[in-house]
Each structure stands twice: as structure tokens, then as C-alpha cells.
Enzyme design. Sequence first.
Site, PDB file in Angstrom:
ATOM      1  N   THR A 172       0.825  -1.212   0.000  1.00  0.00           N
ATOM      2  CA  THR A 172       0.000   0.000   0.000  1.00  0.00           C
ATOM      3  C   THR A 172       0.858   1.260   0.000  1.00  0.00           C
ATOM      4  O   THR A 172       2.013   1.234   0.460  1.00  0.00           O
ATOM      5  CB  THR A 172      -0.899  -0.006   1.253  1.00  0.00           C
ATOM      6  OG1 THR A 172      -1.465   1.281   1.444  1.00  0.00           O
ATOM      7  CG2 THR A 172      -0.104  -0.356   2.509  1.00  0.00           C
ATOM      8  N   ASP A 173       0.280   2.364  -0.477  1.00  0.00           N
ATOM      9  CA  ASP A 173       0.978   3.654  -0.405  1.00  0.00           C
ATOM     10  C   ASP A 173       1.083   4.153   1.037  1.00  0.00           C
ATOM     11  O   ASP A 173       1.870   5.056   1.331  1.00  0.00           O
ATOM     12  CB  ASP A 173       0.281   4.702  -1.293  1.00  0.00           C
ATOM     13  CG  ASP A 173      -1.171   4.973  -0.908  1.00  0.00           C
ATOM     14  OD1 ASP A 173      -1.693   4.318   0.018  1.00  0.00           O
ATOM     15  OD2 ASP A 173      -1.795   5.856  -1.541  1.00  0.00           O
ATOM     16  N   GLU A 174       0.307   3.549   1.946  1.00  0.00           N
ATOM     17  CA  GLU A 174       0.292   4.049   3.328  1.00  0.00           C
ATOM     18  C   GLU A 174       1.622   3.824   4.045  1.00  0.00           C
ATOM     19  O   GLU A 174       1.879   4.439   5.083  1.00  0.00           O
ATOM     20  CB  GLU A 174      -0.851   3.402   4.122  1.00  0.00           C
ATOM     21  CG  GLU A 174      -2.199   3.716   3.525  1.00  0.00           C
ATOM     22  CD  GLU A 174      -3.355   3.433   4.461  1.00  0.00           C
ATOM     23  OE1 GLU A 174      -3.203   3.577   5.683  1.00  0.00           O
ATOM     24  OE2 GLU A 174      -4.422   3.062   3.953  1.00  0.00           O
TER      25      GLU A 174
ATOM     26  N   TYR B  10      -1.835  -0.581  11.012  1.00  0.00           N
ATOM     27  CA  TYR B  10      -1.980  -1.229   9.699  1.00  0.00           C
ATOM     28  C   TYR B  10      -0.781  -0.911   8.806  1.00  0.00           C
ATOM     29  O   TYR B  10      -0.121  -1.826   8.290  1.00  0.00           O
ATOM     30  CB  TYR B  10      -3.275  -0.759   9.009  1.00  0.00           C
ATOM     31  CG  TYR B  10      -3.310  -1.079   7.525  1.00  0.00           C
ATOM     32  CD1 TYR B  10      -3.373  -2.398   7.082  1.00  0.00           C
ATOM     33  CD2 TYR B  10      -3.255  -0.064   6.560  1.00  0.00           C
ATOM     34  CE1 TYR B  10      -3.390  -2.700   5.723  1.00  0.00           C
ATOM     35  CE2 TYR B  10      -3.268  -0.361   5.209  1.00  0.00           C
ATOM     36  CZ  TYR B  10      -3.341  -1.676   4.786  1.00  0.00           C
ATOM     37  OH  TYR B  10      -3.342  -1.967   3.443  1.00  0.00           O
TER      38      TYR B  10
ATOM     39  N   LYS C 103       2.220  -3.350   7.289  1.00  0.00           N
ATOM     40  CA  LYS C 103       2.479  -3.533   5.854  1.00  0.00           C
ATOM     41  C   LYS C 103       3.933  -3.136   5.536  1.00  0.00           C
ATOM     42  O   LYS C 103       4.601  -3.792   4.727  1.00  0.00           O
ATOM     43  CB  LYS C 103       1.510  -2.698   5.006  1.00  0.00           C
ATOM     44  CG  LYS C 103       0.068  -3.172   5.034  1.00  0.00           C
ATOM     45  CD  LYS C 103      -0.131  -4.563   4.453  1.00  0.00           C
ATOM     46  CE  LYS C 103       0.087  -4.630   2.951  1.00  0.00           C
ATOM     47  NZ  LYS C 103      -0.263  -5.976   2.416  1.00  0.00           N
TER      48      LYS C 103
HETATM   49  N1  LIG Z   1      -8.060  -1.900  -0.370  1.00  0.00           N
HETATM   50  C1  LIG Z   1      -7.148  -0.999  -0.765  1.00  0.00           C
HETATM   51  O1  LIG Z   1      -7.495   0.136  -1.089  1.00  0.00           O
HETATM   52  C2  LIG Z   1      -5.696  -1.399  -0.852  1.00  0.00           C
HETATM   53  C3  LIG Z   1      -4.790  -0.521  -1.442  1.00  0.00           C
HETATM   54  C4  LIG Z   1      -3.448  -0.896  -1.563  1.00  0.00           C
HETATM   55  C5  LIG Z   1      -3.035  -2.128  -1.113  1.00  0.00           C
HETATM   56  N2  LIG Z   1      -3.921  -2.977  -0.533  1.00  0.00           N
HETATM   57  C6  LIG Z   1      -3.439  -4.298  -0.095  1.00  0.00           C
HETATM   58  O2  LIG Z   1      -4.063  -5.243  -0.948  1.00  0.00           O
HETATM   59  C7  LIG Z   1      -4.312  -6.442  -0.222  1.00  0.00           C
HETATM   60  C8  LIG Z   1      -5.776  -6.818  -0.322  1.00  0.00           C
HETATM   61  O3  LIG Z   1      -6.564  -5.752   0.203  1.00  0.00           O
HETATM   62  P1  LIG Z   1      -8.152  -5.868   0.270  1.00  0.00           P
HETATM   63  O4  LIG Z   1      -8.688  -4.509   0.396  1.00  0.00           O
HETATM   64  O5  LIG Z   1      -8.627  -6.750  -0.819  1.00  0.00           O
HETATM   65  O6  LIG Z   1      -8.318  -6.620   1.670  1.00  0.00           O
HETATM   66  P2  LIG Z   1      -9.544  -7.454   2.223  1.00  0.00           P
HETATM   67  O7  LIG Z   1      -9.560  -7.205   3.702  1.00  0.00           O
HETATM   68  O8  LIG Z   1     -10.786  -7.180   1.453  1.00  0.00           O
HETATM   69  O9  LIG Z   1      -9.155  -8.976   1.942  1.00  0.00           O
HETATM   70  C9  LIG Z   1      -8.148  -9.633   2.656  1.00  0.00           C
HETATM   71  C10 LIG Z   1      -8.306 -11.142   2.405  1.00  0.00           C
HETATM   72  O10 LIG Z   1      -7.240 -11.808   3.080  1.00  0.00           O
HETATM   73  C11 LIG Z   1      -7.767 -12.933   3.762  1.00  0.00           C
HETATM   74  N3  LIG Z   1      -6.915 -13.200   4.918  1.00  0.00           N
HETATM   75  C12 LIG Z   1      -6.767 -12.433   6.036  1.00  0.00           C
HETATM   76  N4  LIG Z   1      -5.906 -13.022   6.884  1.00  0.00           N
HETATM   77  C13 LIG Z   1      -5.493 -14.181   6.305  1.00  0.00           C
HETATM   78  C14 LIG Z   1      -4.603 -15.210   6.681  1.00  0.00           C
HETATM   79  N5  LIG Z   1      -3.968 -15.170   7.858  1.00  0.00           N
HETATM   80  N6  LIG Z   1      -4.383 -16.234   5.825  1.00  0.00           N
HETATM   81  C15 LIG Z   1      -5.038 -16.294   4.641  1.00  0.00           C
HETATM   82  N7  LIG Z   1      -5.918 -15.351   4.236  1.00  0.00           N
HETATM   83  C16 LIG Z   1      -6.134 -14.301   5.049  1.00  0.00           C
HETATM   84  C17 LIG Z   1      -9.174 -12.517   4.157  1.00  0.00           C
HETATM   85  O11 LIG Z   1     -10.010 -13.645   4.419  1.00  0.00           O
HETATM   86  C18 LIG Z   1      -9.619 -11.715   2.938  1.00  0.00           C
HETATM   87  O12 LIG Z   1     -10.203 -12.562   1.973  1.00  0.00           O
HETATM   88  C19 LIG Z   1      -3.834  -6.198   1.202  1.00  0.00           C
HETATM   89  O13 LIG Z   1      -2.546  -6.741   1.334  1.00  0.00           O
HETATM   90  C20 LIG Z   1      -3.803  -4.686   1.321  1.00  0.00           C
HETATM   91  O14 LIG Z   1      -2.828  -4.271   2.251  1.00  0.00           O
HETATM   92  C21 LIG Z   1      -5.248  -2.642  -0.385  1.00  0.00           C
END
Ligand SMILES: NC(=O)c1ccc[n+]([C@@H]2O[C@H](COP(=O)([O-])OP(=O)(O)OC[C@H]3O[C@@H](n4cnc5c(N)ncnc54)[C@H](O)[C@@H]3O)[C@@H](O)[C@H]2O)c1
Length: 359
Positions: free
Chosen positions: A138-140, A164, A168
Site C-alpha cells: 500500500t501507499d500508506e 496497519y 504492511k
Molecule cells: N483496499 C485498498 O485500497 C488497498 C490498497 C493498496 C493495497 N492494498 C493491499 O491489498 C491487499 C488486499 O486488500 P483488500 O482490500 O482486498 O483486503 P480485504 O480485507 O478485502 O481482503 C483480505 C483477504 O485476506 C484474507 N486473509 C486475512 N488473513 C489471512 C490469513 N492469515 N491467511 C489467509 N488469508 C487471510 C481474508 O479472508 C480476505 O479474503 C492487502 O494486502 C492490502 O494491504 C489494499
Amino acid sequence: MKNVPQTVLVTGGAGFIGSAVCRHLVASGKYRVVNLDKLTYAGNLTSLRDLDGNPNYVFRKADICDTDKVRKILADEAVDLVMHLAAESHVDRSIDGPMAFVTTNVVGTASLLQAVLDHWRSLGEEARKRFRFHHVSTDEVFGDLPFDSGVFTEDSPYKPSSPYSASKAASDHFVRAWHETYGLPVVLSNCSNNYGPYHFPEKLIPLVIANALDEQPLPVYGKGANIRDWLFVEDHARALEAVMTGGRIGESYNIGGRAERTNLEVVEAICALLDARRPRNGGRSHLDLITYVTDRPGHDRRYAIDPTKSEQELGWTPLETFETGLARTVDWYLANGWWWRPIREQRFDGTRQGLVAAK
Ligand SMILES: NC(=O)c1ccc[n+]([C@@H]2O[C@H](COP(=O)([O-])OP(=O)(O)OC[C@H]3O[C@@H](n4cnc5c(N)ncnc54)[C@H](O)[C@@H]3O)[C@@H](O)[C@H]2O)c1
């Protein structure tokens, strides 16, 4: 040498971005996708019902902390590439309960790296050369920027603010360490805020849409002045495929939509779309539902991504503008209450629920 389709293990494939990635990779016809997910509150297999019965898609329930089980899945499924998205992802939840973030995002990523390293070492020479571990971040991790200047590049220093983003940031460091120390072929990407279909309704955009449709207050932190860059989730999925297949080993790539908006602008844009598509009884605007609430502690002012490296090296650009992507998103939530209503009514247990956060 193995012919296409290549087998990609997607961790967190039942989440918001992960499910978009699974749908995108399978639809391309180039990959067989193994979705490894623990199915926490954020994981939802109904987001993947379009892939039910597809021979190029398989779901394996597992926790990334369980190295032995993950190692076995990697071997059994003959995995060629790994894209790692599994994480605890909600900033407000990290403020209320940080240890789950340390466990999954830090310990889980390191445990996964161990299993992946063993798997990579077990491959033949050609497969080892083609193998990639793509860490999705993430950009965070870069902390916050002043309201009126600056932008995150791949060289920006890490300065995370929340549990969070700290977790990350730590996971990014572990991924780089496994590359530098053990030679694991990794690529990383750091993306701005995503939005789109199948977004868990505790995050800003789906929460505001759902609250507005239910005539509930649209709470906005502080004055709504915090700025985020927004990217439509399907554009992120396309970028992730480009990074996984075209990114240089050991490099990271910033991904963003060049679409900075204040939180208030985002909420106002949703209200305007809903006013046009689903006017309220009595004719008043959904804007009247906006309510300002006490700001989140440690709330970063602004994130802004410079995606030039991804654009130039990978030839990736978003297909949606913020306006077209947001309209598609609002239309999707209007048409798909079957997906988000049960989550809102039965499973929405965030302790800071109802507060509007951008991520
Ligand atoms: N949502 C955003 O805007 C955003 C932006 C940049 C990066 N990200 C990164 O992208 C990734 C996905 O984000 P998202 O928004 O889809 O998250 P989300 O919370 O919607 O999904 C996370 C998934 O991971 C699974 N999970 C959690 N813990 C687990 C474990 N211990 N073992 C196996 N599976 C597990 C959950 O069941 C869920 O399906 C993350 O790594 C997040 O940091 C998200």
C-alpha cells in the site's frame, strides 16, 4: 518446460482486491488460479461465484501463518507464481486491535515467505527462473504528505503512521530481505486507495453508498479534508498482472489513479450519483445526510502516488477515470444488494463501525 496456463497462487483471493485479481486472471485464459484464503470476516466466496466450476480456478482454505499447510499446497498445486494479498486491511480495526495485524501481515508474510522459499528451491532450473513472488502493498507505508505538495515515488522513505501501515511496511521489508538474503525472485507494488464492486461495506465508498440508500447518516471524519488517490479495482488487477509478469526482480512499482480527492469530495460525488439514479422521497439531496464526526487518531492528511515507473516500464495505465469508475461502482451496489446486504446485516462487526474512513 511447462506450457500455459501458468498456475498462480493468489493469497487473500476471497477479499476485495484478491477476488478482482482471481476474476481477471482466470478471464485472461492465461492462468490457472489457486485462491488461498483463511476466510476471515473480510473473505467472501460469493464474490467469486462467477468462477464456480471453472477448471482454471480452485479454492484452498488455509492460513498464511500455517507454513506446513501452505508448503503442501504450493507443491500439490505445482505453483509457478505467487501473488500475495492476504492481510488484515482496515485501518480502524488496526487501531482497535493491532495484534491481529502483526500476526497476519508481519508473521504471516514471513511464514509464507518460508514456505515459498522452500518451494522455489525445490523447482527445476527453468521453473526457478520464471518463478516470482509478488507482494501487494500500500501507499500508506510512506506515511503522509502535506495537503499542497509532494508525491510518493518508489524511493520515498518509509514512515508509516497506523498499526496497519506499520505492519504492511514491516512485511515489505521482510519480502526484500528474502530477496537479498536468499535470492528469492520478488517484485513489490504499492497502490493507492481502491474502490469498486465487492468492496466490504465498512470502507468509505461502499459504506456511504449503503448508508445513503438506507437513509442513514454519512459520517465524515473531521472536516473531510483528508486527501486520497483513488484507483478502480479492476485497473489495479490489470496493474498487478503487469507487475507480476513484467516487473524487474527486486524492484517495487507504485500504482495509482492520478485521481486525488478529499474525502468530502468523494462523499459529495456519491450523493450526486445517487440523487440522479435513486432520488430520495421528498426530493431532498443525499448531501443532507452528511454528518461530521471526531477525527481518527493519527489520520494521515494526504497520500499521492507517482505511477510514472509503472506506466513507462510496464505500459500500464488505468482504463477508468474516477468519475466513470465511481458511476460503475454506484450502479453495481444498486444492482447487487444480494451481495452487500447480508454482510451489513449479519456480519458487520467492526468496533468502529459507522465511522467513515478512506481505508
Ligand atoms: N483496499 C485498498 O485500497 C488497498 C490498497 C493498496 C493495497 N492494498 C493491499 O491489498 C491487499 C488486499 O486488500 P483488500 O482490500 O482486498 O483486503 P480485504 O480485507 O478485502 O481482503 C483480505 C483477504 O485476506 C484474507 N486473509 C486475512 N488473513 C489471512 C490469513 N492469515 N491467511 C489467509 N488469508 C487471510 C481474508 O479472508 C480476505 O479474503 C492487502 O494486502 C492490502 O494491504 C489494499
